[in-house]
Design an enzyme around this catalytic site. Structure first.
Site, PDB file in Angstrom:
ATOM      1  N   SER A 156       0.937  -1.132   0.270  1.00  0.00           N
ATOM      2  CA  SER A 156      -0.089  -0.066  -0.151  1.00  0.00           C
ATOM      3  C   SER A 156       1.051   1.104   0.094  1.00  0.00           C
ATOM      4  CB  SER A 156      -1.018   0.113   1.405  1.00  0.00           C
ATOM      5  OG  SER A 156      -1.250   1.186   1.788  1.00  0.00           O
ATOM      6  N   GLY A 157       0.523   1.947  -0.876  1.00  0.00           N
ATOM      7  CA  GLY A 157       1.191   3.310  -1.001  1.00  0.00           C
ATOM      8  C   GLY A 157       1.058   4.150   0.268  1.00  0.00           C
ATOM      9  N   LEU A 158      -0.317   4.170   0.831  1.00  0.00           N
ATOM     10  CA  LEU A 158      -0.507   4.955   2.022  1.00  0.00           C
ATOM     11  C   LEU A 158       0.065   4.581   3.031  1.00  0.00           C
ATOM     12  CD1 LEU A 158      -2.259   6.915   3.889  1.00  0.00           C
ATOM     13  CD2 LEU A 158      -4.060   5.077   3.812  1.00  0.00           C
ATOM     14  N   ASP A 212       0.846  10.437   1.975  1.00  0.00           N
ATOM     15  CA  ASP A 212       0.669   9.717   0.813  1.00  0.00           C
ATOM     16  C   ASP A 212       0.340  10.947  -0.445  1.00  0.00           C
ATOM     17  OD1 ASP A 212       0.091   7.732  -0.860  1.00  0.00           O
ATOM     18  OD2 ASP A 212      -2.154   7.545  -0.404  1.00  0.00           O
ATOM     19  N   ASP A 261       1.263  -0.863  -5.232  1.00  0.00           N
ATOM     20  CA  ASP A 261       0.450   0.257  -5.366  1.00  0.00           C
ATOM     21  C   ASP A 261       1.464   1.403  -6.129  1.00  0.00           C
ATOM     22  OD1 ASP A 261      -0.761   2.579  -5.400  1.00  0.00           O
ATOM     23  OD2 ASP A 261      -1.261   2.737  -3.222  1.00  0.00           O
ATOM     24  N   ASP A 302       0.731   4.142  -7.509  1.00  0.00           N
ATOM     25  CA  ASP A 302       0.004   5.333  -7.482  1.00  0.00           C
ATOM     26  C   ASP A 302      -0.131   5.659  -9.040  1.00  0.00           C
ATOM     27  OD1 ASP A 302       0.222   5.584  -4.790  1.00  0.00           O
ATOM     28  OD2 ASP A 302       2.169   6.908  -4.652  1.00  0.00           O
ATOM     29  N   GLU A 310      -2.671   4.139 -11.052  1.00  0.00           N
ATOM     30  CA  GLU A 310      -4.155   5.031 -10.946  1.00  0.00           C
ATOM     31  C   GLU A 310      -4.050   6.060 -11.993  1.00  0.00           C
ATOM     32  OE1 GLU A 310      -3.438   5.787  -6.735  1.00  0.00           O
ATOM     33  OE2 GLU A 310      -3.177   7.776  -7.006  1.00  0.00           O
ATOM     34  N   LYS A 341       0.274  12.795  -6.749  1.00  0.00           N
ATOM     35  CA  LYS A 341      -1.066  12.591  -6.450  1.00  0.00           C
ATOM     36  C   LYS A 341      -1.345  12.953  -4.972  1.00  0.00           C
ATOM     37  CE  LYS A 341      -2.014   9.132  -3.886  1.00  0.00           C
ATOM     38  NZ  LYS A 341      -1.947   7.735  -4.146  1.00  0.00           N
ATOM     39  N   ASN A 346      -3.862  11.309  -1.786  1.00  0.00           N
ATOM     40  CA  ASN A 346      -4.454  10.028  -1.130  1.00  0.00           C
ATOM     41  C   ASN A 346      -5.892  10.393  -1.581  1.00  0.00           C
ATOM     42  OD1 ASN A 346      -6.492   8.832   1.048  1.00  0.00           O
ATOM     43  ND2 ASN A 346      -4.699   7.394   0.691  1.00  0.00           N
ATOM     44  N   SER A 347      -6.689   9.401  -1.894  1.00  0.00           N
ATOM     45  CA  SER A 347      -7.945   9.358  -2.416  1.00  0.00           C
ATOM     46  C   SER A 347      -9.024   9.977  -1.376  1.00  0.00           C
ATOM     47  CB  SER A 347      -8.777   8.014  -2.893  1.00  0.00           C
ATOM     48  OG  SER A 347      -7.636   7.590  -3.815  1.00  0.00           O
ATOM     49  N   ARG A 397      -6.364   1.597 -12.200  1.00  0.00           N
ATOM     50  CA  ARG A 397      -7.310   2.062 -11.126  1.00  0.00           C
ATOM     51  C   ARG A 397      -7.749   3.512 -11.669  1.00  0.00           C
ATOM     52  NH1 ARG A 397      -5.092   3.165  -5.100  1.00  0.00           N
ATOM     53  NH2 ARG A 397      -6.414   4.942  -4.601  1.00  0.00           N
ATOM     54  N   HIS A 403     -12.415   2.620  -7.585  1.00  0.00           N
ATOM     55  CA  HIS A 403     -12.295   3.025  -6.087  1.00  0.00           C
ATOM     56  C   HIS A 403     -13.309   3.999  -5.933  1.00  0.00           C
ATOM     57  CE1 HIS A 403     -10.274   3.051  -2.487  1.00  0.00           C
ATOM     58  NE2 HIS A 403      -9.307   4.028  -2.545  1.00  0.00           N
TER      59      HIS A 403
HETATM   60  C1  SPV Z   1      -3.239   2.617  -0.594  1.00  0.00           C
HETATM   61  O1  SPV Z   1      -3.500   1.634   0.166  1.00  0.00           O
HETATM   62  O2  SPV Z   1      -2.511   3.420  -0.646  1.00  0.00           O
HETATM   63  C2  SPV Z   1      -4.312   3.102  -1.570  1.00  0.00           C
HETATM   64  C3  SPV Z   1      -5.794   2.738  -1.250  1.00  0.00           C
HETATM   65  O3  SPV Z   1      -4.155   3.719  -2.816  1.00  0.00           O
HETATM   66  S1  SPV Z   1      -6.227   4.251  -0.663  1.00  0.00           S
HETATM   67  O4  SPV Z   1      -5.640   4.840   0.513  1.00  0.00           O
HETATM   68  O5  SPV Z   1      -7.868   4.022  -0.256  1.00  0.00           O
HETATM   69  O6  SPV Z   1      -6.518   5.157  -1.660  1.00  0.00           O
HETATM   70 MG    MG Z   2      -2.299   4.238  -2.651  1.00  0.00          MG
END
Ligand code: SPV
Ligand code: MG
Length: 308
Positions: free
Chosen positions: A61-63, A73, A100, A102, A129, A135, A137-138, A172, A203
């Site tokens: 996971s990027g986050l 993130d 991930d 990104d 994505e 980027k 975080n979503s 994504r 997402h």
């Molecule tokens: C991550 O886990 O980094 C994701 C999922 O991309 S989210 O944090 O929901 O974007």
């Molecule tokens: Mg991410």
């Protein structure tokens, strides 16, 4: 999902011998016979714990990786920092890891460099994505800018041409996150399928699964669908099974569990000026040694270490 360890020696990977991991991930993600699960890992330890729990595949996971490095993130961590962490996760777990990626850290050229390096470090797949660099975080703010469809399709094609069948390529879609609606999401999914994606990650930031279930129904599994139920966490997995979702990613729960546990233990030790109170509630040292396979080292020493 079965996986035979490639190397009998803990933490000594067979560098770059990962088509099997990639194939395992491909079989899972691309299978619509049942839903499969990827558990978040942000370092080798969280990967090992996920493996111990029985997960057969991981989400780098990027986050979570950014958080564990003390970054936000928002592409603050560099792509080389990301691949270094991924390498440790792969080496220590020998599980297929979907990374991930990104937005690919730039344009098509950055994306294909990242993909090639991830393959070299043993990753099994990459999720890209359609966000712009840098980027965000979503779930932070509501001004996410979407990449142009053709430009992002070029990123996907460049990655596909570079790593071909060696990495699973997940495209994504952030259209629902950015508030563009279902029509745009389906349009993008079709374009990314045409660009060579193996699966579509849709997402959503909604607290119910309605949006992603509508997507799944409109998309008809033209490519397998991957989801990340972080906000709509109350939905039972049976709903995803019924909708033909291929893969569910539990995206950040080890990282968040670690924060809660570390905060709790630090607060107690600080206030009690001692560690006796927390001892029954933390991992024993034996658990640490078992998790990291100190027994294997002892066996190896007996076999190889002949001191004069
Ligand atoms: C991550 O886990 O980094 C994701 C999922 O991309 S989210 O944090 O929901 O974007
Ligand atoms: Mg991410």
């Amino acid at each position: 999902m079965q996986h035979q360890p490639k190397s009998a020696v803990a933490n000594v990977p067979e560098r770059c011998a990962s088509p099997s991991l990639s194939q395992i991930l491909r079989d899972e993600i691309c299978s619509t016979s049942d839903v499969s699960f990827l558990m978040e890992a942000h370092d080798a330890l969280s990967g090992a714990i996920a493996k111990r729990a029985g997960f057969k595949g991981l989400w780098a996971s990027g986050l979570s990786i950014a958080s564990s490095l003390g970054y936000r993130d928002a592409n603050e961590a560099s792509w080389t920092q990301l691949v270094d962490v991924v390498e440790r996760i792969v080496d220590s777990t020998e599980l297929p890891v979907l990374v991930d990626g990104d937005g690919g850290f730039g344009n098509f050229n950055n994306a294909r460099l990242l993909a090639r390096k991830l393959h070299q470090r043993g990753a099994a797949g990459i999720a890209l994505e359609d966000s712009c660099f840098p980027k965000m975080n979503s779930f932070v703010g509501d001004r996410h800018s979407l990449a142009d469809i053709d430009e992002f399709s070029g990123r996907l094609r460049a990655v596909k041409d570079t790593v071909a069948h060696d990495l699973v390529l997940v495209a994504r879609i952030e259209a629902l996150i950015a508030g563009y609606g279902m029509e745009e999401a389906i349009l993008r999914a079709s374009a990314y399928a045409a660009a060579g994606a193996d699966a579509i990650l849709i997402h959503s930031r909604k607290s119910t699964a309605e949006e992603i279930l509508s997507f799944a129904s409109a998309w008809h599994n033209c490519l397998p669908v991957v989801i990340v139920p972080t906000k709509y966490y109350r939905t039972p997995v049976s709903a995803y099974r019924d909708a033909g979702i291929s893969t569910v990613i539990w995206a950040n729960h080890s990282m968040r569990a670690a924060i809660a546990a570390m905060r709790h233990v630090c607060d107690r030790i600080a206030s009690e000026e001692g560690v006796a109170g927390v001892e029954p509630n933390i991992a024993t040292l034996d658990e640490v040694f078992e998790l990291l396979r100190y027994d294997e080292l002892a066996h190896a020493e007996a076999r190889y270490l002949h001191l004069p």
